[in-house]
Scaffold this motif. Structure first.
Motif, PDB file in Angstrom:
ATOM      1  N   PRO A  36     -15.343 -31.830 -10.069  1.00  0.00           N
ATOM      2  CA  PRO A  36     -16.708 -31.372 -10.348  1.00  0.00           C
ATOM      3  C   PRO A  36     -16.849 -30.967 -11.810  1.00  0.00           C
ATOM      4  CG  PRO A  36     -15.770 -30.259  -8.419  1.00  0.00           C
ATOM      5  CD  PRO A  36     -14.646 -30.974  -9.108  1.00  0.00           C
ATOM      6  N   LEU A  37     -18.076 -30.914 -12.272  1.00  0.00           N
ATOM      7  CA  LEU A  37     -18.310 -30.471 -13.647  1.00  0.00           C
ATOM      8  C   LEU A  37     -17.947 -28.996 -13.780  1.00  0.00           C
ATOM      9  CD1 LEU A  37     -21.708 -32.251 -14.389  1.00  0.00           C
ATOM     10  CD2 LEU A  37     -19.436 -32.908 -15.213  1.00  0.00           C
ATOM     11  N   ASP A  38     -17.139 -28.679 -14.775  1.00  0.00           N
ATOM     12  CA  ASP A  38     -16.716 -27.296 -14.985  1.00  0.00           C
ATOM     13  C   ASP A  38     -17.908 -26.365 -15.164  1.00  0.00           C
ATOM     14  OD1 ASP A  38     -14.106 -28.138 -14.840  1.00  0.00           O
ATOM     15  OD2 ASP A  38     -13.732 -28.020 -17.003  1.00  0.00           O
ATOM     16  N   MET A  39     -18.932 -26.838 -15.880  1.00  0.00           N
ATOM     17  CA  MET A  39     -20.079 -25.983 -16.150  1.00  0.00           C
ATOM     18  C   MET A  39     -20.788 -25.583 -14.854  1.00  0.00           C
ATOM     19  SD  MET A  39     -22.817 -28.749 -17.711  1.00  0.00           S
ATOM     20  CE  MET A  39     -24.187 -27.608 -17.575  1.00  0.00           C
ATOM     21  N   ASP A  40     -20.761 -26.464 -13.855  1.00  0.00           N
ATOM     22  CA  ASP A  40     -21.383 -26.143 -12.577  1.00  0.00           C
ATOM     23  C   ASP A  40     -20.627 -25.041 -11.859  1.00  0.00           C
ATOM     24  OD1 ASP A  40     -23.168 -26.650 -10.250  1.00  0.00           O
ATOM     25  OD2 ASP A  40     -21.292 -27.308  -9.334  1.00  0.00           O
ATOM     26  N   ILE A 131     -23.363 -20.968   3.303  1.00  0.00           N
ATOM     27  CA  ILE A 131     -23.693 -22.078   4.198  1.00  0.00           C
ATOM     28  C   ILE A 131     -24.540 -23.146   3.524  1.00  0.00           C
ATOM     29  CG2 ILE A 131     -25.799 -21.002   5.105  1.00  0.00           C
ATOM     30  CD1 ILE A 131     -23.230 -22.834   7.295  1.00  0.00           C
ATOM     31  N   ASN A 132     -25.256 -22.786   2.457  1.00  0.00           N
ATOM     32  CA  ASN A 132     -26.136 -23.738   1.783  1.00  0.00           C
ATOM     33  C   ASN A 132     -25.452 -24.486   0.644  1.00  0.00           C
ATOM     34  OD1 ASN A 132     -28.454 -23.150   3.388  1.00  0.00           O
ATOM     35  ND2 ASN A 132     -28.745 -21.252   2.230  1.00  0.00           N
ATOM     36  N   GLU A 133     -24.140 -24.300   0.511  1.00  0.00           N
ATOM     37  CA  GLU A 133     -23.397 -24.999  -0.539  1.00  0.00           C
ATOM     38  C   GLU A 133     -22.290 -25.827   0.106  1.00  0.00           C
ATOM     39  OE1 GLU A 133     -22.681 -22.567  -4.110  1.00  0.00           O
ATOM     40  OE2 GLU A 133     -23.863 -20.995  -3.164  1.00  0.00           O
ATOM     41  N   GLU A 134     -21.158 -26.041  -0.593  1.00  0.00           N
ATOM     42  CA  GLU A 134     -20.071 -26.817  -0.008  1.00  0.00           C
ATOM     43  C   GLU A 134     -19.472 -26.073   1.185  1.00  0.00           C
ATOM     44  OE1 GLU A 134     -20.396 -26.366  -3.239  1.00  0.00           O
ATOM     45  OE2 GLU A 134     -19.884 -28.181  -4.360  1.00  0.00           O
ATOM     46  N   LEU A 135     -19.250 -26.824   2.251  1.00  0.00           N
ATOM     47  CA  LEU A 135     -18.837 -26.193   3.500  1.00  0.00           C
ATOM     48  C   LEU A 135     -17.666 -26.949   4.102  1.00  0.00           C
ATOM     49  CD1 LEU A 135     -21.003 -24.899   6.381  1.00  0.00           C
ATOM     50  CD2 LEU A 135     -19.516 -26.855   6.819  1.00  0.00           C
ATOM     51  N   THR A 144     -11.586 -41.775   0.844  1.00  0.00           N
ATOM     52  CA  THR A 144     -12.800 -42.096   0.089  1.00  0.00           C
ATOM     53  C   THR A 144     -13.253 -40.875  -0.705  1.00  0.00           C
ATOM     54  OG1 THR A 144     -14.120 -41.565   2.051  1.00  0.00           O
ATOM     55  CG2 THR A 144     -13.612 -43.887   1.657  1.00  0.00           C
ATOM     56  N   PRO A 145     -13.866 -41.088  -1.870  1.00  0.00           N
ATOM     57  CA  PRO A 145     -14.287 -39.958  -2.705  1.00  0.00           C
ATOM     58  C   PRO A 145     -15.397 -39.150  -2.043  1.00  0.00           C
ATOM     59  CG  PRO A 145     -14.198 -41.995  -3.975  1.00  0.00           C
ATOM     60  CD  PRO A 145     -14.078 -42.378  -2.534  1.00  0.00           C
ATOM     61  N   PRO A 146     -15.506 -37.875  -2.383  1.00  0.00           N
ATOM     62  CA  PRO A 146     -16.585 -37.053  -1.846  1.00  0.00           C
ATOM     63  C   PRO A 146     -17.914 -37.401  -2.485  1.00  0.00           C
ATOM     64  CG  PRO A 146     -15.378 -35.816  -3.494  1.00  0.00           C
ATOM     65  CD  PRO A 146     -14.642 -37.120  -3.318  1.00  0.00           C
ATOM     66  N   MET A 147     -18.978 -37.221  -1.720  1.00  0.00           N
ATOM     67  CA  MET A 147     -20.328 -37.398  -2.253  1.00  0.00           C
ATOM     68  C   MET A 147     -20.760 -36.132  -3.001  1.00  0.00           C
ATOM     69  SD  MET A 147     -22.232 -40.214  -1.556  1.00  0.00           S
ATOM     70  CE  MET A 147     -22.048 -41.717  -0.580  1.00  0.00           C
ATOM     71  N   ILE A 148     -21.888 -36.238  -3.671  1.00  0.00           N
ATOM     72  CA  ILE A 148     -22.455 -35.115  -4.404  1.00  0.00           C
ATOM     73  C   ILE A 148     -22.567 -33.884  -3.499  1.00  0.00           C
ATOM     74  CG2 ILE A 148     -24.776 -36.028  -3.915  1.00  0.00           C
ATOM     75  CD1 ILE A 148     -25.751 -34.652  -6.452  1.00  0.00           C
ATOM     76  N   MET A 149     -22.077 -32.736  -4.007  1.00  0.00           N
ATOM     77  CA  MET A 149     -22.176 -31.448  -3.328  1.00  0.00           C
ATOM     78  C   MET A 149     -21.408 -31.424  -2.003  1.00  0.00           C
ATOM     79  SD  MET A 149     -26.223 -30.832  -4.135  1.00  0.00           S
ATOM     80  CE  MET A 149     -26.389 -29.372  -3.109  1.00  0.00           C
ATOM     81  N   MET A 150     -20.336 -32.233  -1.902  1.00  0.00           N
ATOM     82  CA  MET A 150     -19.454 -32.206  -0.742  1.00  0.00           C
ATOM     83  C   MET A 150     -18.030 -31.970  -1.226  1.00  0.00           C
ATOM     84  SD  MET A 150     -21.269 -32.542   2.032  1.00  0.00           S
ATOM     85  CE  MET A 150     -20.264 -33.187   3.372  1.00  0.00           C
ATOM     86  N   PRO A 151     -17.219 -31.234  -0.447  1.00  0.00           N
ATOM     87  CA  PRO A 151     -15.862 -30.913  -0.895  1.00  0.00           C
ATOM     88  C   PRO A 151     -14.860 -32.021  -0.588  1.00  0.00           C
ATOM     89  CG  PRO A 151     -16.320 -29.795   1.167  1.00  0.00           C
ATOM     90  CD  PRO A 151     -17.586 -30.510   0.779  1.00  0.00           C
ATOM     91  N   HIS A 152     -13.692 -31.913  -1.198  1.00  0.00           N
ATOM     92  CA  HIS A 152     -12.578 -32.819  -0.943  1.00  0.00           C
ATOM     93  C   HIS A 152     -11.299 -31.980  -0.911  1.00  0.00           C
ATOM     94  CE1 HIS A 152     -10.392 -36.634  -0.932  1.00  0.00           C
ATOM     95  NE2 HIS A 152      -9.566 -36.116  -1.837  1.00  0.00           N
ATOM     96  N   HIS A 153     -10.366 -32.361  -0.049  1.00  0.00           N
ATOM     97  CA  HIS A 153      -9.095 -31.642   0.047  1.00  0.00           C
ATOM     98  C   HIS A 153      -7.947 -32.608   0.262  1.00  0.00           C
ATOM     99  CE1 HIS A 153     -12.061 -28.457   1.134  1.00  0.00           C
ATOM    100  NE2 HIS A 153     -11.256 -27.731   0.385  1.00  0.00           N
ATOM    101  N   ARG A 154      -6.736 -32.103   0.042  1.00  0.00           N
ATOM    102  CA  ARG A 154      -5.543 -32.866   0.366  1.00  0.00           C
ATOM    103  C   ARG A 154      -5.317 -32.810   1.877  1.00  0.00           C
ATOM    104  NH1 ARG A 154      -2.728 -34.351  -4.457  1.00  0.00           N
ATOM    105  NH2 ARG A 154      -1.723 -35.754  -2.988  1.00  0.00           N
ATOM    106  N   TYR A 371     -15.273 -32.168   8.444  1.00  0.00           N
ATOM    107  CA  TYR A 371     -14.973 -30.935   7.732  1.00  0.00           C
ATOM    108  C   TYR A 371     -14.851 -29.806   8.756  1.00  0.00           C
ATOM    109  CZ  TYR A 371     -16.519 -33.607   3.670  1.00  0.00           C
ATOM    110  OH  TYR A 371     -16.652 -34.568   2.701  1.00  0.00           O
ATOM    111  N   ARG A 372     -13.936 -28.890   8.502  1.00  0.00           N
ATOM    112  CA  ARG A 372     -13.671 -27.830   9.474  1.00  0.00           C
ATOM    113  C   ARG A 372     -13.822 -26.460   8.827  1.00  0.00           C
ATOM    114  NH1 ARG A 372      -8.885 -29.359  13.058  1.00  0.00           N
ATOM    115  NH2 ARG A 372     -10.607 -30.698  13.767  1.00  0.00           N
ATOM    116  N   VAL A 373     -14.473 -25.570   9.545  1.00  0.00           N
ATOM    117  CA  VAL A 373     -14.552 -24.164   9.170  1.00  0.00           C
ATOM    118  C   VAL A 373     -13.630 -23.386  10.095  1.00  0.00           C
ATOM    119  CG1 VAL A 373     -16.039 -22.115   9.141  1.00  0.00           C
ATOM    120  CG2 VAL A 373     -16.852 -24.260   8.145  1.00  0.00           C
ATOM    121  N   TYR A 374     -12.836 -22.501   9.493  1.00  0.00           N
ATOM    122  CA  TYR A 374     -11.837 -21.709  10.224  1.00  0.00           C
ATOM    123  C   TYR A 374     -12.247 -20.251  10.247  1.00  0.00           C
ATOM    124  CZ  TYR A 374      -8.898 -25.843   9.356  1.00  0.00           C
ATOM    125  OH  TYR A 374      -8.395 -27.115   9.304  1.00  0.00           O
TER     126      TYR A 374
END
Length: 378
Positions: A36-40, A131-135, A144-154, A371-374
């Motif tokens: 993601p952009l650092d400034m964001d 809840i209104n941001e990356e979840l 596959t790469p994440p879309m805009i405003m979606m997270p990615h993990h190993r 995506y999973r919330v714990y």
């Protein structure tokens, strides 16, 4: 080799740089990751720039092992969530670690301690920041790469969270679909809605996008109010969202449906900016601004994300207007095709929202990421 968890101070430039750059270390050999952009991220952690701080508290941490940065996390409380849900839930977010159970446990314990000290009874996440941001933590769809405003993990990250004592609370789906032909049944529903004399349809107007976003969010707040974890946006959050989206908005992939002059349904998609910033390494200024504008406005991305599709409750349950969601899907598909988009993502949806998920399947959508919330008790 002791693990040290360091709290970020507001003016601690070195630690803040480590918070940003540790992600590069963790994802260095992951071809799907888009930084993601650092400034964001910096703006979102800045209490003077992010309206979340009007109703939330946040603390960021960086983990070091033997002096080397190895992970990061935030701990946060959303007082708007607490006021609405009264569940004493504190949150963690921005969790990225090396494949080391001790590092993940130390970071999550730090977030737990921070929330516990402020009276929270549950630790829930990842949410960055609410809840209104990356979840969620990505648990399926790593290739596959994440879309805009979606997270990615190993692939190991979810397991480390579970090893640290948290358990699955809820899964969320991201759906992919190929832009092009639409099912006959959906096209029929679209045509029937379009033929109704009381129904009018238009794109959102960029020239008065601040006003348009307010209409959009009125529908969103009504349509999503019963969803799990829902928290409405504040006035300042709404204004910031409008300003941020206006920079990348493609009006052609926005729709507002009115019935007898009353706004009734809305769909908002954004071009997938992650597609055009993959080689930026988080930096926009000074050399990448021209690249961004050219790739976004001239060359054009090939993918986009539908982030909001909502229908007011009063119309959702009227049999005559049962085809509104199919109408919007078909209209968005046609506009995306004309823009040259080849693929879309609809995200996110709750795993137990059967009606919404069935509608997406009807349009040919396929679940391709989960995506999973714990959560655990404190």
């Amino acid at each position: 080799m002791a693990i040290e968890i360091v709290e970020l101070g507001e003016k601690d430039k070195k630690r803040r740089r480590d918070f940003l750059d540790v992600a590069r270390d963790i994802y260095a050999d992951d071809p799907a990751w888009v930084r993601p952009l650092d400034m964001d991220i910096e703006d979102r952690l800045n209490r003077k720039k992010n309206p979340f701080f009007d109703h939330g508290d946040v603390q960021a941490f960086v983990a070091y092992r033997d002096g080397r940065r190895v992970g990061r996390i935030t701990a946060q409380i959303d007082h708007a969530h607490l006021e609405r849900h009264k569940d004493a839930a504190g949150f963690f977010g921005f969790l990225d670690t090396t494949d080391d159970p001790e590092v993940a446990r130390a970071l999550l314990e730090k977030a737990a301690d921070w929330n516990r000290a402020r009276g929270m009874k549950l630790l829930r996440g990842p949410l960055s920041l609410n809840i209104n941001e990356e979840l969620g933590c990505l648990v399926e769809g790593f290739d596959t790469p994440p879309m805009i405003m979606m997270p990615h993990h190993r692939p190991y990250q979810g397991g480390l969270i579970e090893q640290a004592g948290l358990a699955k609370l809820k899964d969320f789906y991201a759906w992919t679909y190929d832009v092009g032909s639409v099912p006959t049944r959906a096209q029929k529903a679209h045509d029937e809605v379009l033929a109704m004399p009381e129904v009018t349809v238009r794109h959102l107007d960029p020239a008065r996008f601040g006003e348009e976003v307010r209409v959009l969010m009125d529908i969103f707040n009504d349509a999503w109010s019963d969803n799990w974890g829902f928290v409405p946006l504040s006035e300042r959050e709404l204004a910031k969202m409008a300003a941020d989206m206006k920079l990348i908005l493609f009006p052609e992939i926005t729709y507002l449906v009115s019935i007898d002059g009353e706004p009734a349904a809305v769909a908002l998609a954004l071009p997938n900016i992650n597609e055009v910033i993959r080689d930026f390494d988080g930096s926009l200024f000074p050399f990448n601004v021209a690249k961004l504008l050219y790739r976004l406005r001239v060359k054009g991305p090939k993918s986009g994300r539908l982030i909001i599709l909502g229908i007011k409750k009063k119309f959702r349950h009227v049999r005559k207007y049962a085809g509104l969601s199919a109408f919007l899907y078909v209209a968005m598909n046609r506009s995306a095709h004309l823009l040259g988009l080849e693929r879309g993502e609809l995200s996110w949806t709750l795993e137990d929202n059967a009606a919404i998920n069935a509608g997406i399947r009807l349009m040919g959508g396929r679940i391709y990421k989960k995506y999973r919330v714990y959560q655990r008790e404190l």
